[in-house]
Every structure is written in C-alpha cells, then in structure tokens.
Design a protein around this motif. Structure first.
Motif, PDB file in Angstrom:
ATOM      1  N   SER A 120       0.851  -1.191   0.000  1.00  0.00           N
ATOM      2  CA  SER A 120       0.000   0.000   0.000  1.00  0.00           C
ATOM      3  C   SER A 120       0.887   1.242   0.000  1.00  0.00           C
ATOM      4  N   GLY A 121       0.276   2.348  -0.305  1.00  0.00           N
ATOM      5  CA  GLY A 121       1.009   3.615  -0.323  1.00  0.00           C
ATOM      6  C   GLY A 121       2.159   3.587  -1.304  1.00  0.00           C
ATOM      7  N   GLU A 122       3.311   4.075  -0.863  1.00  0.00           N
ATOM      8  CA  GLU A 122       4.493   4.115  -1.725  1.00  0.00           C
ATOM      9  C   GLU A 122       5.001   2.730  -2.091  1.00  0.00           C
ATOM     10  N   LYS A 123       4.648   1.725  -1.294  1.00  0.00           N
ATOM     11  CA  LYS A 123       5.119   0.355  -1.538  1.00  0.00           C
ATOM     12  C   LYS A 123       4.147  -0.458  -2.382  1.00  0.00           C
ATOM     13  N   ALA A 124       3.068   0.156  -2.826  1.00  0.00           N
ATOM     14  CA  ALA A 124       2.083  -0.551  -3.647  1.00  0.00           C
ATOM     15  C   ALA A 124       2.715  -0.961  -4.973  1.00  0.00           C
ATOM     16  N   LYS A 125       2.386  -2.169  -5.390  1.00  0.00           N
ATOM     17  CA  LYS A 125       2.878  -2.678  -6.670  1.00  0.00           C
ATOM     18  C   LYS A 125       1.706  -3.315  -7.397  1.00  0.00           C
ATOM     19  N   GLN A 126       1.591  -2.980  -8.664  1.00  0.00           N
ATOM     20  CA  GLN A 126       0.541  -3.540  -9.518  1.00  0.00           C
ATOM     21  C   GLN A 126       1.093  -4.716 -10.305  1.00  0.00           C
ATOM     22  N   TRP A 127       0.293  -5.750 -10.371  1.00  0.00           N
ATOM     23  CA  TRP A 127       0.642  -6.952 -11.114  1.00  0.00           C
ATOM     24  C   TRP A 127      -0.514  -7.345 -12.016  1.00  0.00           C
TER      25      TRP A 127
END
Length: 171
Positions: A120-127
């Motif tokens: 979430s936030g800055e650590k969110a990654k989309q796959w």
C-alpha cells in the motif's frame, strides 16, 4: 492446452501446507522424544539476519491466503502473528487451508489478466494475475516453506524431500 490459474495456485498451496502440517506433527514427536525445549526450535534461525522458524510458517501461510484471496478478488484475511506453540502454528495452517477451500474456483481461473495489488502507499505494486502468481506469490511462499523445513532438518528432525513435497491429489 490452456493454463489453469486455479491448478497452479490452490492445489500447490494445499499440498505444501499439508506437508508442513505433517512435518509439524513430526516436530512435536521429535521435541518430546529428544526432550527439547520447543522454543529452541520455534525461535531458531539459520543465520542471525534471517527470520525464526515461527515467522517462516506464519509468512508461508500469509502468502498462501493472500495469493488465494487476491486471485479470487476477495479480501485478504488478517491473522495476528501471536502463535507461540507448534499447536498454534498448526491451527494457523489449518485456518489457511479452510480459507483456501472457501474461494470460488472460477474467480481464480479468471484471474490471469486481472490487476492485483500488493502493498500500500508508496510500496504498492501492480501486477497482472498470472505474473503475480508465478513471479511473486509462489516463489515467496516456497521460500518460506522451504526455510521452515530447512530449520527443522538442520536441527536433527528426520525428514526428507518426500516429507516436504507431500502428496498430491488430482482435482
């Protein structure tokens, strides 16, 4: 032949989690037979900067339930990391298996191209679903399950590859 997201995920998680349950049964017997303090194994690390056995089991269960939920488009259940005994770790795995069984197969089958978000936030990654499963969830799950196995093996538990692989049942 088409790729089955369900077959590549839920049965794999079930197989290895089932193996971990059987290994934990052997661990309890080993602890009793050798008169070992259970905490010596529960808190054991292969190297000082690695996580202890208990966390390896918790994280393996978390990756299985998290991947299953994300692929099914369901909410990821939150487990408190409070396990302090082998029995409590077994309950966590059983709870994870029950959750995985509750997920709709078709929703997982349809997830190959679905967007999946981790963090979430800055650590969110989309796959994309298939990439998430094959290049993130399964490798992380397998790493933590294998590390838990290796900790026990290192500490004298008489287990081998067949114990880790467990049994596979066709669906």
């Amino acid at each position: 032949m088409s790729f089955s997201m369900y077959s590549a995920s839920i049965p794999v998680f079930r197989q290895i989690l089932g193996s971990l349950l059987a290994i934990l049964d052997k661990t309890e017997a080993h602890i009793e037979e050798k008169k070992i303090d259970p905490n010596a194994l529960l808190q054991f690390r292969l190297f000082p900067d690695m996580l202890p056995f208990t966390r390896q089991i918790q994280i393996a269960a978390d990756f299985a339930k998290g991947a299953g939920a994300r692929l099914a488009g369901a909410d990821v259940p939150i487990y408190e990391d409070t396990e302090k005994t082998i029995g409590e770790l077994k309950l966590r795995i059983q709870r994870t298996l029950t959750f995985l069984d509750s997920l709709p197969r078709q929703a997982i089958e349809d997830s190959a191209q679905r967007s999946v978000t981790t963090g979430s936030g800055e650590k969110a990654k989309q796959w994309v679903g298939q990439e998430y499963l094959m290049h993130y969830a399964l490798p992380h799950f397998t790493f933590h399950a294998t590390t838990a196995y290796n900790i026990l093996r290192h500490n004298g538990l008489e287990i081998g590859k067949k114990d880790f692989i467990g049994s596979w049942k066709a669906e």
